[in-house]
Design a protein around this motif. Sequence first.
Motif, mmCIF file in Angstrom:
data_model
loop_
_atom_site.group_PDB
_atom_site.id
_atom_site.type_symbol
_atom_site.label_atom_id
_atom_site.label_comp_id
_atom_site.label_asym_id
_atom_site.label_seq_id
_atom_site.Cartn_x
_atom_site.Cartn_y
_atom_site.Cartn_z
ATOM 1 N N VAL A 167 -31.595 12.767 -43.362
ATOM 2 C CA VAL A 167 -31.566 11.354 -43.729
ATOM 3 C C VAL A 167 -31.068 11.189 -45.167
ATOM 4 O O VAL A 167 -30.213 10.336 -45.460
ATOM 5 C CB VAL A 167 -32.960 10.718 -43.571
ATOM 6 N N LEU A 168 -31.581 12.016 -46.065
ATOM 7 C CA LEU A 168 -31.151 11.944 -47.459
ATOM 8 C C LEU A 168 -29.659 12.203 -47.608
ATOM 9 O O LEU A 168 -28.968 11.515 -48.373
ATOM 10 C CB LEU A 168 -31.929 12.962 -48.297
ATOM 11 N N ILE A 169 -29.148 13.184 -46.897
ATOM 12 C CA ILE A 169 -27.721 13.501 -46.987
ATOM 13 C C ILE A 169 -26.881 12.306 -46.531
ATOM 14 O O ILE A 169 -25.913 11.918 -47.196
ATOM 15 C CB ILE A 169 -27.401 14.761 -46.154
ATOM 16 N N GLY A 170 -27.249 11.694 -45.407
ATOM 17 C CA GLY A 170 -26.508 10.529 -44.935
ATOM 18 C C GLY A 170 -26.557 9.375 -45.909
ATOM 19 O O GLY A 170 -25.544 8.718 -46.180
ATOM 20 N N VAL A 171 -27.743 9.104 -46.460
ATOM 21 C CA VAL A 171 -27.910 8.009 -47.411
ATOM 22 C C VAL A 171 -27.076 8.244 -48.670
ATOM 23 O O VAL A 171 -26.352 7.356 -49.140
ATOM 24 C CB VAL A 171 -29.401 7.856 -47.782
ATOM 25 N N LEU A 172 -27.171 9.438 -49.220
ATOM 26 C CA LEU A 172 -26.499 9.707 -50.486
ATOM 27 C C LEU A 172 -24.986 9.768 -50.342
ATOM 28 O O LEU A 172 -24.251 9.405 -51.267
ATOM 29 C CB LEU A 172 -27.031 11.002 -51.095
ATOM 30 N N VAL A 173 -24.494 10.224 -49.198
ATOM 31 C CA VAL A 173 -23.044 10.201 -48.974
ATOM 32 C C VAL A 173 -22.538 8.756 -48.981
ATOM 33 O O VAL A 173 -21.530 8.433 -49.627
ATOM 34 C CB VAL A 173 -22.683 10.911 -47.656
ATOM 35 N N ALA A 174 -23.233 7.855 -48.264
ATOM 36 C CA ALA A 174 -22.838 6.441 -48.259
ATOM 37 C C ALA A 174 -22.922 5.842 -49.665
ATOM 38 O O ALA A 174 -22.036 5.099 -50.092
ATOM 39 C CB ALA A 174 -23.736 5.660 -47.300
ATOM 40 N N TYR A 175 -23.979 6.187 -50.381
ATOM 41 C CA TYR A 175 -24.179 5.710 -51.750
ATOM 42 C C TYR A 175 -23.030 6.165 -52.648
ATOM 43 O O TYR A 175 -22.454 5.387 -53.419
ATOM 44 C CB TYR A 175 -25.494 6.293 -52.258
ATOM 45 N N LEU A 176 -22.671 7.441 -52.534
ATOM 46 C CA LEU A 176 -21.613 8.003 -53.365
ATOM 47 C C LEU A 176 -20.253 7.389 -53.061
ATOM 48 O O LEU A 176 -19.488 7.060 -53.980
ATOM 49 C CB LEU A 176 -21.545 9.519 -53.152
ATOM 50 N N VAL A 177 -19.938 7.236 -51.794
ATOM 51 C CA VAL A 177 -18.648 6.657 -51.429
ATOM 52 C C VAL A 177 -18.523 5.228 -51.967
ATOM 53 O O VAL A 177 -17.464 4.823 -52.462
ATOM 54 C CB VAL A 177 -18.451 6.697 -49.900
ATOM 55 N N ALA A 178 -19.625 4.470 -51.902
ATOM 56 C CA ALA A 178 -19.614 3.107 -52.438
ATOM 57 C C ALA A 178 -19.306 3.106 -53.925
ATOM 58 O O ALA A 178 -18.493 2.307 -54.417
ATOM 59 C CB ALA A 178 -20.965 2.434 -52.167
ATOM 60 N N GLN A 179 -19.932 3.995 -54.685
ATOM 61 C CA GLN A 179 -19.707 4.051 -56.126
ATOM 62 C C GLN A 179 -18.295 4.533 -56.448
ATOM 63 O O GLN A 179 -17.643 4.038 -57.370
ATOM 64 C CB GLN A 179 -20.736 4.972 -56.775
ATOM 65 N N MET A 180 -17.806 5.511 -55.697
ATOM 66 C CA MET A 180 -16.450 6.003 -55.935
ATOM 67 C C MET A 180 -15.414 4.930 -55.627
ATOM 68 O O MET A 180 -14.370 4.847 -56.285
ATOM 69 C CB MET A 180 -16.200 7.250 -55.089
ATOM 70 N N LYS A 181 -15.676 4.104 -54.639
ATOM 71 C CA LYS A 181 -14.767 2.997 -54.343
ATOM 72 C C LYS A 181 -14.705 2.030 -55.515
ATOM 73 O O LYS A 181 -13.618 1.561 -55.887
ATOM 74 C CB LYS A 181 -15.223 2.265 -53.077
ATOM 75 N N VAL A 182 -15.847 1.756 -56.121
ATOM 76 C CA VAL A 182 -15.869 0.895 -57.314
ATOM 77 C C VAL A 182 -15.020 1.515 -58.423
ATOM 78 O O VAL A 182 -14.221 0.832 -59.071
ATOM 79 C CB VAL A 182 -17.319 0.681 -57.805
ATOM 80 N N GLY A 183 -15.184 2.826 -58.650
ATOM 81 C CA GLY A 183 -14.411 3.493 -59.686
ATOM 82 C C GLY A 183 -12.923 3.434 -59.427
ATOM 83 O O GLY A 183 -12.122 3.199 -60.340
ATOM 84 N N GLY A 184 -12.515 3.653 -58.163
ATOM 85 C CA GLY A 184 -11.098 3.576 -57.831
ATOM 86 C C GLY A 184 -10.532 2.191 -58.029
ATOM 87 O O GLY A 184 -9.412 2.020 -58.543
ATOM 88 N N MET A 185 -11.281 1.171 -57.636
ATOM 89 C CA MET A 185 -10.831 -0.211 -57.810
ATOM 90 C C MET A 185 -10.714 -0.573 -59.284
ATOM 91 O O MET A 185 -9.796 -1.288 -59.687
ATOM 92 C CB MET A 185 -11.802 -1.153 -57.098
ATOM 93 N N LEU A 186 -11.633 -0.067 -60.113
ATOM 94 C CA LEU A 186 -11.569 -0.345 -61.544
ATOM 95 C C LEU A 186 -10.329 0.277 -62.172
ATOM 96 O O LEU A 186 -9.647 -0.358 -62.997
ATOM 97 C CB LEU A 186 -12.829 0.178 -62.237
ATOM 98 N N GLY A 187 -10.046 1.527 -61.818
ATOM 99 C CA GLY A 187 -8.853 2.164 -62.348
ATOM 100 C C GLY A 187 -7.600 1.401 -61.966
ATOM 101 O O GLY A 187 -6.653 1.270 -62.756
#
Length: 492
Positions: free
Chosen positions: A126-146
């Motif tokens: 469960v933790l792995i699934g949650v954190l992968v989704a969490y990470l992808v969301a944050q990385m998307k924000v970073g890509g959009m900012l760049g």
Amino acid sequence: MPNPIPLVILIAYIAFCIGIGIYARRGGNKSSREYLTGGGNVGVWVNGFAIFAAFATGGTMLGNIGLSYAGGWGYITAYNGGVALGYLIATFFLAKVLRNMRISTVPEFLRVRFHNKVLNTIVPIVLIGVLVAYLVAQMKVGGMLGEQLFGFDYGWSVIAIGAVYIFYTFFGGMKAVTLTDFVQGLLMISVVVICGGIAFAAHSGPASLYDLATTLRPLWSGAETYPLVSYIGAFIIWGTVNAVLPHTIMRIFAAKSERAGRGSLAVGLGLYIVTSIVTTVFIVGAVIILQGGDDLSSFDNTFLVFLAQQTPAWVAGLAYAGIFAAVMSSVSAMLLGLGGAFAYDLVGQFRPNMKDSSLRKLTSWSVLGFGVLTVALSLNPPELLTILYTAAVGLLASTLFFPTLLGIWWKRMNTLGALLGAIVGGASYLILLWGVEMPTLSQITVSLPLSLVACLIGVWVGRPPSEAELERVVIAHQREYVDTPAPARQGR
């Protein structure tokens, strides 16, 4: 000509993060526990700023501000109120016992307290699934900012950010994450204070700023955008999940003592409250005034509009760097939690006699592997990512909150109760989310009580825990637990 200041600040910051990774690598991290906890010797202020930085994500710096403008500050206040409650639960009900138990992750507590392979397999997954989704969301924000701020290609922005945070997390572990997050926290709170001061000065103080903003946009101060149960759901989700989120709780294990762990949580909470009020109320109010109360073409750009129209170039440059810092501070802490969940908790469950040197290597290589995976997923993120991310957070709360809290504070809490609580809470949340039409975020108002009921039924039906099973947690309520490690964990 584009303003070069943000790019200069960002390059300097990236160089600093790389240097910290190299420094932390040379400074130790030889054991798996040291890699995950940074040696357990971090002071209150450093840890407090690191906790704040890990939780104050790119979504906090952009998404929450946009939500406040679009839907009124009532919803985001419920969200932030839940965050504050989660910090308080962690501070007063979890920090002392978890720190005194001398463990490295949240699943390890459940493994020590409840000896059940099914439970101890479900939780890391469960933790792995949650954190992968969490990470992808944050990385998307970073890509959009760049893409938006510097004109970089989205994909290359994601790869660049990913390469940096993977490098220093892989090499330096919690020590590198904590040191970089401390600086990131200082940068972020500086941005918040400076921008708040500019907003106040431009509108004759906070009271007049707020009054004018609510006059121009009356909907902003109301609470009619979502059903009441959605506000309640937002509060419950963040009030419970913030008490079990790995990148928050793992900071307790990094503290030099249980008292320092609680103190650092209090510092992190204080910084987060200041940030929430200044950004989602007063900076949003300033943008409402600038826009005459009209809608924005993109609500997520609310903070960027403020920076472009009401701050000097150097402040905007500092703020852009602060937003990137918010992204990297969150993803590095989450990535470490991912590596720990897979190697330390999931694999360690099936290979309990693995040498610690092997476990340490597996943990760091897991960090690298999940880092590459999340960067790859972020290059083409799925649709409705926000819904998936919210679902992941609610799933984590429904699965872990009551088994963890009751496992610490109720001696009668047994293995069957924890197993049923985790399964019923998580399964009911997913069924309600994907199979039943309900208001946004309201599923937690049903799944969390069901998890509690399942825990109680398990306690009533199952056998009570033995004194041996309770020994470690009982000792941890009074003092730090001291154990003689098994020979297999000595790197023989």
